[in-house]
Design an enzyme around this catalytic site. Structure first.
Site, PDB file in Angstrom:
ATOM      1  CD  GLU A 141       1.850  -1.169  -3.535  1.00 46.09           C
ATOM      2  OE1 GLU A 141       1.176  -0.421  -2.802  1.00 46.09           O
ATOM      3  OE2 GLU A 141       1.638  -1.316  -4.740  1.00 46.09           O
TER       4      GLU A 141
ATOM      5  CD  GLU B 107      -0.514  -5.122  -5.355  1.00 48.52           C
ATOM      6  OE1 GLU B 107      -0.957  -4.033  -5.765  1.00 48.52           O
ATOM      7  OE2 GLU B 107      -0.267  -5.372  -4.165  1.00 48.52           O
TER       8      GLU B 107
END
Ligand code: BG6
Length: 485
Positions: A184, A378
């Protein structure tokens, strides 16, 4: 195309995802050094630390640090991997803790005990035919690099990262085929502590250090891509970005423009550099507007251009809705990524808006823009679970959430998107990254561990465990039937 005809490709990579700092525990075992996650307190205070400036990165003996013990994967990995295998995982996304391999980050030689631990984990996975998908840096860097160098503020950290990357590629070149660089990476725009290893100083303008640190990470990421392609022929290495489509609150062109600008800087800035290999054209005006001046050294841009990622790993939890003037509108309180309340969406217990269609939208947008394979690494629902008297855990809400998102992926494939796989987040309950809670559970496997630190660590299969097993077994065909034990 008739939507119901769409099928997942035969070689689709089904699995689950975790991160070292949120589950391993053993925070001082095997020669491991302290890392960022080790100094983040549990509970509500963690959000404050992530959002407010001036954090000191010290352990306070009076506070509870849930990541120190995690869910004790460090000692229980065999039991956990056997459960993943029982669900039929093809892949398991995990991360390597940099601080196990280079405890202070600055050593010249890696820590053999740390390397040996991951050898054991990879061997155990391969025993069941599960391929590891490894994130090189997932919200975890040696604390010494944070304290002595200011994390990714410093260009010197690139050298330490390169040494770490070379050590793990060299050691695991025969065991790991799928890699990702920074988890991320774009999350730093909202909370740089976890992914960049620094806190904004009180009174400091946040953009300058964050974008300079991005540049250092882009260089480091390209060095990792280069090394991966040279050292592990046939391996794939990806980026990893939070993907949240940004909707305009209404059709007022001013709001549409605002949503577009927010989306470009949050969703696309990092991907543009890591996938296309150059800073996007909109960066110049953005940098000027925010007085950002980057220190870019000779050779950096060439390196970034020549060594681009092979695929995009992405996390997807929510969409965002934006309006230029938010006066009088409800904001989304639990949502770390800002935004205003979307009247068409329901939210999780933590206020994260649930939007499966947004996943289809974001996959299409990413694929339209980049034309490289995508991998949803995810996605999941953080929820409170209840253990019934007979020991069952009936998490139908989680099944509903996952089913609708898997359906959205299937439709995106039907739309023409090249999707490699799906690893749902927190396949086994673990410590929440943003709130440091155990009670925010994502898993198919329940872990008896609680916010006050109590619990036996016993593992128990939830209803979703059996359901996901059926999904994998049928390669995504059995989405509607919930399977009872
Ligand atoms: C992603 C992170 O942001 O979301 C994970 O990569 C994290 O580390 C996950 O755990 C879910 O967020 P949270 O805050 O509910 O744990």
């Amino acid at each position: 195309m008739n939507q119901s005809e769409t099928k997942f490709p035969e070689n689709f990579l089904w699995g689950g995802a975790t991160a070292a700092n949120q589950m391993e525990g053993g925070y001082l075992e095997g020669g491991k050094g302290l890392n960022i996650a080790d100094v983040l307190p549990g509970g509500k205070e963690r959000l404050k630390v992530l959002k407010e400036p001036g954090f000191n990165f010290e352990i306070n003996e009076k506070k509870y640090y849930p990541n120190h013990e995690g869910i004790d994967f460090y000692h229980r990995y065999k039991e956990d991997i056997a459960l993943f295998a029982e669900m039929g995982f093809k892949v398991y996304r995990m991360s390597i803790a940099w601080s196990r391999i280079f405890p202070n980050g600055t050593e010249l030689e890696p820590n053999e005990e740390g390397l040996a631990f991951y050898d054991r984990v990879f061997d155990e996975l391969h025993k069941y035919g599960i391929e590891p998908v490894v994130t090189i840096s997932h919200y975890e860097m040696p604390l010494n690099l944070v304290k002595e160098y200011g994390g990714w503020r410093s260009r010197e950290v690139i050298t330490f990262f390169e040494r770490y990357v070379n050590a793990i590629f060299n050691r695991y070149k025969d065991k790991v085929k799928y890699w990702m660089t920074f988890n991320e990476i774009n999350s730093a725009l909202h909370f740089p502590i976890m992914s960049m290893g620094f806190s904004i100083e009180k009174g400091e303008d946040e953009y300058q250090p964050i974008f300079q640190a991005f540049h250092h990470q882009f260089v480091a990421s390209s060095l990792a891509v280069k090394a991966c392609h040279e050292m592990i022929p046939g391996a794939k290495i990806g980026s990893m970005i939070i993907s949240a489509p940004v909707y305009s609150y209404d059709c007022n062109p001013k709001n549409v423009l605002y949503a577009m600008e927010e989306e470009r800087i949050f969703n696309y800035f990092c991907g543009d550099v890591q996938v296309r290999g150059e800073y996007p054209s909109f960066a110049e005006r953005f940098f000027k507007k925010h007085n950002i001046s980057l220190d870019i050294r000779d050779g950096d841009l060439k390196l970034i251009k020549e060594h681009r990622v092979d695929y995009i790993g992405l996390s997807y939890y929510m969409s965002l809705t934006e309006k230029k003037d938010k006066t009088g509108l409800d904001l989304t309180p639990g949502n770390l990524l800002k935004g205003v309340k979307n009247p068409f969406l329901k939210a999780s217990d933590w206020g994260w808006e649930i939007d499966p269609t947004g996943l289809r939208i974001t996959l299409n947008k990413l694929y339209d823009r980049y034309q490289v394979p995508l991998f949803v690494v995810e996605n999941g629902l953080g929820a409170y679970d209840k253990v019934e008297e007979d020991g069952s855990i009936n998490d139908d809400y989680r099944i509903d959430y996952l089913r609708s998102h898997i359906e959205a992926m299937r439709e995106a494939i039907g739309d023409g998107v090249d999707l490699m796989g799906y690893t749902s987040w927190g396949c086994i309950d673990l410590v929440s990254a943003s709130t440091g809670e155990f009670s925010k559970r994502y898993g198919f496997i329940y872990v008896d561990k609680h916010d006050d630190g109590s619990g036996t660590m016993k593992r128990m299969k939830k209803k979703s465990f059996y359901w996901y097993k059926g999904v994998i077994e049928s390669n995504g065909e059995v989405l509607l039937k919930s399977i009872r034990r």
